[in-house]
Design a protein around this motif. Structure first.
Motif, PDB file in Angstrom:
ATOM      1  N   PHE A 243      -1.655 -41.215  57.578  1.00 49.36           N
ATOM      2  CA  PHE A 243      -1.296 -39.537  56.967  1.00 49.36           C
ATOM      3  C   PHE A 243      -0.037 -39.221  57.712  1.00 49.36           C
ATOM      4  O   PHE A 243       0.663 -39.067  56.034  1.00 49.36           O
ATOM      5  N   LEU A 244       0.813 -40.084  58.443  1.00 48.70           N
ATOM      6  CA  LEU A 244       1.788 -39.696  58.314  1.00 48.70           C
ATOM      7  C   LEU A 244       3.303 -39.820  57.385  1.00 48.70           C
ATOM      8  O   LEU A 244       3.575 -39.306  56.543  1.00 48.70           O
ATOM      9  N   ILE A 245       2.680 -40.989  57.214  1.00 49.61           N
ATOM     10  CA  ILE A 245       3.483 -41.893  56.223  1.00 49.61           C
ATOM     11  C   ILE A 245       3.646 -41.198  54.328  1.00 49.61           C
ATOM     12  O   ILE A 245       4.031 -41.078  54.026  1.00 49.61           O
ATOM     13  N   PHE A 246       1.872 -41.215  54.611  1.00 50.03           N
ATOM     14  CA  PHE A 246       1.757 -40.302  53.246  1.00 50.03           C
ATOM     15  C   PHE A 246       1.790 -38.561  53.196  1.00 50.03           C
ATOM     16  O   PHE A 246       2.554 -38.468  52.120  1.00 50.03           O
ATOM     17  N   ALA A 247       2.134 -37.931  54.134  1.00 46.97           N
ATOM     18  CA  ALA A 247       2.826 -36.779  54.722  1.00 46.97           C
ATOM     19  C   ALA A 247       4.139 -36.363  53.919  1.00 46.97           C
ATOM     20  O   ALA A 247       4.712 -35.989  52.654  1.00 46.97           O
ATOM     21  N   ILE A 248       5.198 -37.450  54.157  1.00 49.04           N
ATOM     22  CA  ILE A 248       6.452 -37.560  54.114  1.00 49.04           C
ATOM     23  C   ILE A 248       6.914 -37.963  52.455  1.00 49.04           C
ATOM     24  O   ILE A 248       7.050 -37.483  51.809  1.00 49.04           O
ATOM     25  N   ALA A 249       5.629 -39.378  52.407  1.00 50.97           N
ATOM     26  CA  ALA A 249       5.691 -39.746  50.955  1.00 50.97           C
ATOM     27  C   ALA A 249       5.605 -38.383  49.767  1.00 50.97           C
ATOM     28  O   ALA A 249       5.947 -37.844  48.846  1.00 50.97           O
ATOM     29  N   THR A 251       6.078 -35.080  50.698  1.00 50.40           N
ATOM     30  CA  THR A 251       6.962 -34.457  50.388  1.00 50.40           C
ATOM     31  C   THR A 251       8.194 -34.609  48.875  1.00 50.40           C
ATOM     32  O   THR A 251       8.293 -34.467  48.308  1.00 50.40           O
ATOM     33  N   ALA A 252       8.170 -35.713  49.565  1.00 49.25           N
ATOM     34  CA  ALA A 252       9.365 -36.556  48.353  1.00 49.25           C
ATOM     35  C   ALA A 252       8.877 -36.069  47.202  1.00 49.25           C
ATOM     36  O   ALA A 252       9.722 -36.378  46.044  1.00 49.25           O
ATOM     37  N   GLU A 253       7.977 -37.280  47.092  1.00 45.67           N
ATOM     38  CA  GLU A 253       7.161 -36.763  45.561  1.00 45.67           C
ATOM     39  C   GLU A 253       7.262 -35.787  44.672  1.00 45.67           C
ATOM     40  O   GLU A 253       7.620 -35.195  43.786  1.00 45.67           O
ATOM     41  N   ALA A 254       7.227 -34.165  45.265  1.00 45.73           N
ATOM     42  CA  ALA A 254       6.354 -33.049  44.843  1.00 45.73           C
ATOM     43  C   ALA A 254       8.741 -32.375  45.041  1.00 45.73           C
ATOM     44  O   ALA A 254       8.228 -30.890  44.469  1.00 45.73           O
ATOM     45  N   ASN A 255       9.756 -33.268  45.764  1.00 39.67           N
ATOM     46  CA  ASN A 255      10.650 -33.195  45.056  1.00 39.67           C
ATOM     47  C   ASN A 255      10.302 -31.467  46.386  1.00 39.67           C
ATOM     48  O   ASN A 255      11.526 -31.074  45.661  1.00 39.67           O
ATOM     49  N   ARG A 256      10.205 -32.167  47.243  1.00 37.59           N
ATOM     50  CA  ARG A 256      10.654 -30.461  47.974  1.00 37.59           C
ATOM     51  C   ARG A 256      11.348 -30.542  49.651  1.00 37.59           C
ATOM     52  O   ARG A 256      11.309 -31.941  49.744  1.00 37.59           O
ATOM     53  N   THR A 257      11.908 -29.665  50.039  1.00 34.72           N
ATOM     54  CA  THR A 257      12.760 -29.948  51.563  1.00 34.72           C
ATOM     55  C   THR A 257      11.970 -30.703  52.026  1.00 34.72           C
ATOM     56  O   THR A 257      11.061 -30.313  52.635  1.00 34.72           O
ATOM     57  N   PHE A 259      13.252 -33.100  51.106  1.00 32.53           N
ATOM     58  CA  PHE A 259      13.935 -34.246  49.552  1.00 32.53           C
ATOM     59  C   PHE A 259      13.893 -33.768  48.844  1.00 32.53           C
ATOM     60  O   PHE A 259      14.152 -34.047  47.287  1.00 32.53           O
ATOM     61  N   ASP A 260      14.469 -32.553  48.568  1.00 29.55           N
ATOM     62  CA  ASP A 260      15.157 -32.323  47.613  1.00 29.55           C
ATOM     63  C   ASP A 260      16.085 -31.696  46.917  1.00 29.55           C
ATOM     64  O   ASP A 260      16.576 -30.628  45.981  1.00 29.55           O
ATOM     65  N   LEU A 261      16.809 -32.911  46.932  1.00 29.64           N
ATOM     66  CA  LEU A 261      17.812 -33.569  46.141  1.00 29.64           C
ATOM     67  C   LEU A 261      17.839 -33.180  45.001  1.00 29.64           C
ATOM     68  O   LEU A 261      19.572 -33.152  44.267  1.00 29.64           O
ATOM     69  N   THR A 262      17.100 -33.114  43.694  1.00 32.99           N
ATOM     70  CA  THR A 262      16.677 -33.359  42.551  1.00 32.99           C
ATOM     71  C   THR A 262      17.678 -31.973  41.833  1.00 32.99           C
ATOM     72  O   THR A 262      17.716 -31.621  41.158  1.00 32.99           O
ATOM     73  N   GLU A 263      17.447 -30.831  42.573  1.00 32.38           N
ATOM     74  CA  GLU A 263      18.102 -29.634  42.304  1.00 32.38           C
ATOM     75  C   GLU A 263      18.388 -28.874  43.725  1.00 32.38           C
ATOM     76  O   GLU A 263      18.514 -27.406  43.650  1.00 32.38           O
ATOM     77  N   LEU A 427       9.508 -46.029  55.985  1.00 32.65           N
ATOM     78  CA  LEU A 427       8.134 -46.221  55.419  1.00 32.65           C
ATOM     79  C   LEU A 427       7.608 -47.584  55.076  1.00 32.65           C
ATOM     80  O   LEU A 427       6.244 -47.710  54.788  1.00 32.65           O
ATOM     81  N   LEU A 428       8.241 -48.120  54.123  1.00 29.43           N
ATOM     82  CA  LEU A 428       7.666 -48.844  52.673  1.00 29.43           C
ATOM     83  C   LEU A 428       7.365 -50.312  54.583  1.00 29.43           C
ATOM     84  O   LEU A 428       6.080 -50.601  54.454  1.00 29.43           O
ATOM     85  N   PRO A 429       8.169 -50.605  55.308  1.00 31.40           N
ATOM     86  CA  PRO A 429       7.243 -51.438  56.558  1.00 31.40           C
ATOM     87  C   PRO A 429       5.994 -50.879  56.957  1.00 31.40           C
ATOM     88  O   PRO A 429       5.088 -51.509  57.499  1.00 31.40           O
ATOM     89  N   ALA A 430       6.431 -49.037  57.388  1.00 33.26           N
ATOM     90  CA  ALA A 430       5.230 -48.757  58.273  1.00 33.26           C
ATOM     91  C   ALA A 430       4.439 -49.105  57.703  1.00 33.26           C
ATOM     92  O   ALA A 430       2.525 -48.523  57.953  1.00 33.26           O
ATOM     93  N   SER A 431       3.874 -48.948  55.782  1.00 32.12           N
ATOM     94  CA  SER A 431       2.427 -48.377  55.072  1.00 32.12           C
ATOM     95  C   SER A 431       1.614 -49.907  55.559  1.00 32.12           C
ATOM     96  O   SER A 431       0.685 -50.364  55.131  1.00 32.12           O
ATOM     97  N   LEU A 432       2.791 -51.254  55.450  1.00 31.52           N
ATOM     98  CA  LEU A 432       2.658 -52.950  54.913  1.00 31.52           C
ATOM     99  C   LEU A 432       2.029 -52.844  57.079  1.00 31.52           C
ATOM    100  O   LEU A 432       0.593 -53.332  56.906  1.00 31.52           O
ATOM    101  N   LEU A 433       2.557 -52.530  57.492  1.00 27.11           N
ATOM    102  CA  LEU A 433       2.034 -52.400  58.954  1.00 27.11           C
ATOM    103  C   LEU A 433       0.165 -51.752  58.979  1.00 27.11           C
ATOM    104  O   LEU A 433      -0.693 -52.397  59.565  1.00 27.11           O
TER     105      LEU A 433
END
Lengths: 453, 419, 181
Positions: A243-249, A251-257, A259-263, A427-433
């Motif tokens: 859940f935690l990883i999904f929530a963070i990822a 946020t990045a997928e949706a380009n939101r603060t 992680f909003d450096l695209t805009e 995040l990647l190692p955490a999700s693999l774990l």
């Protein structure tokens, strides 16, 4: 004809548009009625024969039509909530408490000059916002809003969602590249790197959930989270790390603060959307907020139980049978509104000396209607499971949207290298774990069960 | 040179070739052939540094963070040479806010110069007035009454707090946080209202006079000041906690734009930027002026030299300023607020230099008088001008996102940079 | 005025000073010629008895008859500011060696002085205009600068045009001849 020409000269642009559209619409309506009258039965047969397609078209249309209102609501939420966090007032004037402001923004965006930079690639430039918006809207097809209220129940719903959602990158890259602007290029490339890097933890964090649920169909995932009626069935409790990883990822997928450096408008003006104006920018803007809603909806569906209530309500039944009242119905319909109005108006008139009697009556009438609406909603909630499901689903989704808005108002943004480092190294190692631990647990559970049985 | 295209219908009329000093300048002729705007490398390059900068290496590109940009601190144009996202070199282009203050001052009275130097560092206007006024007082050999000095220090420290509050907000905004700037503007708004009650103006105060200050402390100012002081420390602590305890902010800002003290001295940096590298140089202690010797306050210094150190240092300075304000209010003497001077000032012919410690650094004024009632020359030394130069040494190697963050952490004000 | 400093300066630099070290209030002033700039300032910067490591200001002055460059220095050894006036620069072609080898921060200050007065700093790697547009032809802070006259000669008179927002109606399609590499 000269009268027509004179009228045409006098009209403004909206007038001219209406002058053409209204007769056209009238003709179309008449034509439609005629066609239905003549061929109605055959049309119905064809539709029933192709029910899945009809259902898909209907669902897609409804989703596209619902997208702007939802986006307007979320935009207003963001403006108002961030303003309140900033100790400002926010939208205040347009509509009650400024609620109509985002609608007005939408209209304004339609009226802006729509130009293409002279050196931009016109085809790619024009199609970029279309791609972004349509992928966002299409990915919402599989989300179950309530029991029975979903567009499609695909077996691979989750996979479909991630696949279509990943196409957003294409649209952002198209916009960034075709703008012939170095700021847009930087923004587009940043977003591509960001979304692609965060896709992997996003999908991996969900695999554990898929293992536990045994299915990728979103509808069935939600149903499984409702087996006992308690929130302990929700996958947020059973897969906390996921859940935690999904929530963070997400946020990045949706380009939101953060992680909003695209805009990031303090660095690269508006990122990939720098050269866009008018409705094309409106599309990007819409797409972002619809994306927020859809990502929140997906998180709700996957981890927070979808349309299930957190605890099992005692099964009530509230059947209203108007027929059994007989003449009493007439009395109720005649007397209850009047009594209700007077009841709600009385406190205002008696305790607030400034209120004149007719103003108090108006307030009373409005409040009476609100109360009746509330009672009706309660009846619908008790009697129709889809109303209850929709209520819980929207409540949870908008709570998550609130959390997104909260993060935007509070957190500064990370840098691109910090962002990528975080995705690949943490995040990647955490999700693999998470995946391994879940797999081990499932194996152990089946072994124990198999051993005991 | 290639043939020139005929003038387009919407282009302004051009001077015929050969009649204009720039008509044969290849820079100008090239410009007419483009139909889009680009930071054109000047051909031929005029200086060694220009040639070095405007030569593109392999895979590098120019990015123009032009005068209109959401976060350059005023109108500043920065031409960046980027390798992907990494900054290889920068060339700041100034002059968009150049108002010719030094020339204007030569045609004005000594008193009129005060309102003309106000808009230089418009955020900390009182310091912009303080230095020239002190220089004129040295030329006139006039002694400022003690009460006027105390009022100067009091209002100056308030202006310092307001300026640092703005810095905090702006720095956070450039890093992406939307909230701290609005919270710090609450601080700044209260202080600015206070100073409006005292001076009559919210921003370009025009308050110091040669020989004193313009108006005495009045009831509204003192009541607002007392009200604010009772809440000040708590409010400032809340504002600081918003950022200090934010992991993302700390990670973005620490290790960013590190300057060591040698580089800082070489670049003639002063103020908080220098103190963050470990050099405890504060004009109020190392070269005391006004009544600062009588006041008790510390000079916070840090050794890391990165943006986080500069930010934390300025926040500590705010607390020290509150101490100073406390003492000023305590020890405020009675007396006149202006020295007795003739209306028309004719200082002795001579030269005088005065420097004060502004929020950004040493703000200096060099005044030359020729015996008439107009200054012969007033040279303003502005710290932001110097700090912006150091940006060129700090940026290469950092990412684009850090450009604005580093510039914001050095706290430049374009009014002062461009004079 | 720090008399000890004045005496030390006169003792060390007596061959190059144009007259005694003067001063008033908290400033000491010495005057030198353009050729001695680098030696004197290097001595002031490096020698431990002076240790004037901080350059506070670099100003240009047009006295009407000549040009001057004024340096203000600060040292921890004295409580005075030191003003070094380099005088005797001609008004037609003022040249002076640059001090960028001591303080890199003087680069922009010298640029500003060049921009405003036309004083050429030999040794400055980047001596171009800093405030005025790059092809400006006058030096504004000189005493013989006359603004309206200069405006007629100014490059802004119609030659340069700013960026467009659309392609002109009769534009030839996208042929750009770059005559530079």
């Amino acid at each position: 004809m000269t009268a027509l020409a004179r009228t045409w000269d006098r009209l403004t642009l909206p007038g001219r548009a209406l002058f053409i559209l209204v007769p056209l619409l009238a003709l179309l309506t008449i034509g439609l009625i005629v066609v239905i009258g003549l061929f109605g039965g055959q049309i119905l047969d064809i539709l029933i024969f192709n029910l899945p397609i009809v259902r898909f078209v209907f669902a897609a249309t409804v989703l596209l039509l619902l997208a702007p209102p939802i986006a307007f609501v979320i935009i207003y939420m963001e403006m108002k909530i961030i303003a309140l966090m900033n100790l400002r007032v926010g939208p205040d004037r347009v509509g009650p408490w400024g609620t109509l402001l985002s609608t007005v923004h939408g209209l304004k965006v339609l009226m802006k000059e729509d130009f293409t930079p002279s050196r931009a690639d016109p085809v790619v430039f024009t199609w970029a916002p279309v791609v972004v918006f349509s992928t966002m809207a299409l990915s919402a097809l599989v989300i179950p809003f309530a029991p029975g209220l979903f567009a499609q129940d695909l077996n691979l719903g989750l996979l479909y969602f991630f696949a279509i959602g990943g196409l957003t990158v294409v649209g952002l890259l198209m916009g960034g590249w075709a703008s012939f602007n170095k700021y847009s290029l930087l923004g587009g490339l940043r977003s591509a790197a960001q979304i692609v890097s965060y896709e992997i933890p996003l999908t991996l964090s969900v695999v554990g959930l898929v293992l536990l649920a045994g299915t990728m169909s979103l509808n069935q995932i939600v149903q499984q989270q409702g087996t006992s009626g308690w929130f302990t069935d929700w996958f947020a409790v059973r897969q906390p790390l996921g859940f935690l990883i999904f929530a963070i990822a997400a946020t990045a997928e949706a380009n939101r603060t953060p992680f909003d450096l695209t805009e990031a408008d303090s660095e690269i003006v508006a990122g990939f959307a720098t050269e866009y104006s008018g409705m094309r920018f409106g599309f990007f803007f819409f797409a972002e907020y619809i994306g927020v809603f859809i990502i929140s909806a997906l998180t709700t569906v996957l981890f927070l139980g979808g349309w299930n209530a957190p605890f099992p309500f005692p099964h009530l039944s509230w059947v209203v049978d108007p027929g059994s009242l007989g003449i009493g119905l007439l009395f109720i319909v005649a007397i209850v509104p009047v009594l209700g109005t007077l009841l709600f108006a009385a406190p205002f008139y008696l305790f607030r000396s400034k209120t004149r009697w007719w103003v108090a009556l108006i307030i009373g009438f409005v409040l009476f209607n609100v109360a009746v609406g509330g009672l009706f909603g309660l009846w619908a909630y008790i009697n129709f499971d889809w109303v209850a499901g929709l209520f819980w689903f929207l409540g949870k989704t908008f709570t998550l949207v609130f959390v997104f808005v909260w993060m935007r108002g509070t957190l500064p943004r990370v840098r691109i290298d910090q962002l990528m480092g975080f995705a690949w190294k943490w995040l990647l190692p955490a999700s693999l774990l998470n995946l391994f631990v879940t797999a081990l647990a499932v194996l152990a559970a089946t072994a124990l069960r198999g051993g005991a049985a | 040179m290639a043939t020139q295209t005929p003038p387009r219908s919407d282009a302004p009329p051009k001077a015929p070739a050969g009649t204009h000093p720039s008509a044969d300048d290849p820079h100008v002729l090239l410009e007419n052939e483009y139909d889009f705007y680009e930071p054109i490398p000047p051909y031929p390059p005029r200086t060694e540094r220009e040639a070095e900068f405007y030569t593109l290496g392999d895979g590098e590109m120019f990015l123009n963070m032009g005068p209109q940009h959401p976060s350059t601190h005023g109108v500043l144009r920065v031409v960046l040479k980027l390798d992907g996202e990494r900054v290889v070199d920068i060339d700041p282009v100034l002059g968009y806010l150049h108002r010719g203050v030094e020339k204007l001052v030569e045609n004005a009275d000594y008193h009129q110069t005060i309102s003309q130097v106000d808009p230089l560092e418009y955020i900390s206007s009182l310091f912009c007035e303080w230095a020239p006024v002190t220089a004129y007082e040295k030329l006139l050999d006039v002694e400022v009454p003690r009460r006027a000095e105390y009022i100067r220090v009091l209002s100056g420290e308030l202006n310092r707090i307001a300026s640092h509050a703005l810095f905090m907000g702006w720095f956070a905004l450039d890093l992406g946080g939307l909230t701290p700037i609005l919270w710090s503007f609450i601080e700044r708004d209260e202080i600015v209202e206070m100073l409006a009650a005292l001076t009559g103006q919210r921003m370009l105060f025009n308050y110091f006079r040669i020989g004193g200050v313009n108006g005495d402390l009045n009831h509204e100012f003192l009541s607002r000041l007392g009200d604010w002081m009772s809440r000040a420390v708590g409010q400032i602590d809340a504002n600081i906690a918003l950022l200090n305890e934010n992991e993302i902010f700390v990670r973005r800002a620490s290790g960013l734009g590190v300057i060591d003290s040698e580089t800082a001295m070489r670049f003639c940096m002063t103020g908080a930027n220098l103190r963050a590298t470990g050099v405890p140089f504060d004009l109020r202690r190392t070269h005391p002026y006004s009544i600062y010797p009588e006041l008790e306050f510390d000079i916070p210094t840090r050794t890391e030299g990165d943006s986080l150190a500069r930010y934390l240092l300025r926040m500590e300075e705010v607390k020290q300023s509150i101490r100073i304000i406390d003492q000023c209010l305590d020890k405020m003497p009675d007396g006149p607020i202006m020295a007795k001077l003739p209306r028309l000032l004719r200082p002795r012919p001579g030269r005088a230099w005065a420097a004060v410690e502004g929020p950004r650094g040493v703000y200096g004024a060099y005044a030359i008088s020729d015996g008439t009632d107009q200054p012969f020359r007033l040279k303003i030394h502005d710290p932001s001008f110097i700090h912006l130069q150091a940006v060129g040494a700090l940026l290469p190697g950092n990412l684009l996102a850090d450009t604005m963050a580093i510039m914001a952490s050095l706290d430049p004000v374009m009014g002062g940079v461009d004079k | 005025m720090d008399r000890a400093l004045a005496r030390r300066l006169e003792a060390r630099f007596e061959t190059v000073l144009h007259g005694p070290a003067k001063g008033r209030h908290d400033q000491t002033e010495v005057r030198i010629g353009a050729g001695d700039v680098q030696d004197v300032l290097r001595a002031l910067h490096d020698e431990p008895e002076f240790h004037f490591t901080m350059l506070a200001d670099l100003a240009g002055v047009d006295t009407g008859t000549e040009m001057q460059v004024v340096y203000h220095l600060w040292s921890s050894t004295t409580s005075d500011w030191l003003r070094v006036i380099v005088e005797g620069l001609s008004r037609d072609d003022p040249r002076i060696p640059s001090v960028t080898f001591l303080w890199q921060g003087s680069e922009w200050m010298e640029r500003e002085t060049y921009d405003m007065f036309g004083i050429t700093f030999e040794g400055n790697r980047d001596l171009r205009r800093i405030y005025m547009p790059p092809d400006y032809t006058s030096f504004p802070l000189r005493k013989d600068f006359y603004l309206p006259d200069d405006a007629a000669r100014s490059p802004g008179a119609g030659v340069r045009h700013v960026e467009r927002t659309h392609s002109p109606v009769d534009a030839a399609p996208g042929v750009v001849r770059r005559t530079s590499a």
